[in-house]
Design an enzyme around this catalytic site. Structure first.
Site, PDB file in Angstrom:
ATOM      1  N   CYS A  48       0.814  -1.218   0.000  1.00 13.96           N
ATOM      2  CA  CYS A  48       0.000   0.000   0.000  1.00 13.96           C
ATOM      3  C   CYS A  48       0.846   1.267   0.000  1.00 13.96           C
ATOM      4  O   CYS A  48       0.319   2.363  -0.153  1.00 13.96           O
ATOM      5  CB  CYS A  48      -0.923   0.023   1.217  1.00 13.96           C
ATOM      6  SG  CYS A  48      -0.007  -0.055   2.757  1.00 13.96           S
ATOM      7  N   CYS A  56      -1.085  -5.131   6.790  1.00 10.05           N
ATOM      8  CA  CYS A  56      -0.826  -3.933   7.594  1.00 10.05           C
ATOM      9  C   CYS A  56      -0.091  -4.289   8.891  1.00 10.05           C
ATOM     10  O   CYS A  56       0.716  -3.505   9.387  1.00 10.05           O
ATOM     11  CB  CYS A  56      -2.126  -3.232   7.944  1.00 10.05           C
ATOM     12  SG  CYS A  56      -3.230  -3.023   6.537  1.00 10.05           S
TER      13      CYS A  56
HETATM   14 FE1  FES Z   1      -1.311   0.409   4.343  1.00 17.32          FE
HETATM   15 FE2  FES Z   1      -2.874  -0.730   6.115  1.00 17.32          FE
HETATM   16  S1  FES Z   1      -3.395  -0.142   4.121  1.00 17.32           S
HETATM   17  S2  FES Z   1      -0.786  -0.211   6.335  1.00 17.32           S
END
Ligand code: FES
Length: 136
Positions: free
Chosen positions: A34, A103
């Site tokens: 992400c 995450c």
């Molecule tokens: Fe990036 Fe959770 S979406 S750390």
């Protein structure tokens, strides 16, 4: 509700947020999935994690898992901190939705990265002790 009460509690009231001025180990890792970033500050005294704080540009799950991870390693030995897995953190939070498991890896990796930095500052090669910090 897809998030457990514990996740919501640690997201709403994260523990150990901020910077440590007297940190002697600082780690920063990015999440390749992400692009979010986690920074971890450690104060290690006599082989014990005497204090720990984190800052993140991550999502709520990253905040909650880091908050829980800092609580789990505070007061523990370096080796105990190194053996903390993201799985154990997720279990301590009563679970996370599968899409958010990545995450939780940020906290584990950031703690390892900070311990590596601590060893480097002591003139010790961290690789045999901590291993390579792999992202994800
Ligand atoms: Fe990036 Fe959770 S979406 S750390």
């Amino acid at each position: 509700m897809i998030y457990s009460d514990k996740v919501m509690d640690h997201f709403a009231n994260p523990r150990n947020v901020g910077e440590l001025r007297n940190a002697n180990g600082i780690g920063e890792v990015g999440n390749p999935k992400c692009g979010d970033i986690m920074k971890m500050y450690l104060r290690i005294e006599d082989g014990i994690i005497a204090d720990i704080k984190f800052k993140t540009f991550g999502c709520g799950a990253a905040v909650a898992t880091s908050s829980m991870a800092t609580e789990l390693v505070k007061g523990k030995t370096i080796n105990e901190a190194l053996s903390l897995t993201n799985k154990a953190v997720v279990e301590a939070l009563d679970g996370l939705p599968p899409v958010k498991i990545h995450c939780s890896v940020l906290a584990e990796q950031a703690i390892k990265s900070a311990i590596s930095d601590y060893y480097k500052r002591q003139g010790i090669d961290p690789i045999p002790l901590v291993g390579e910090i792999k992202e994800d």
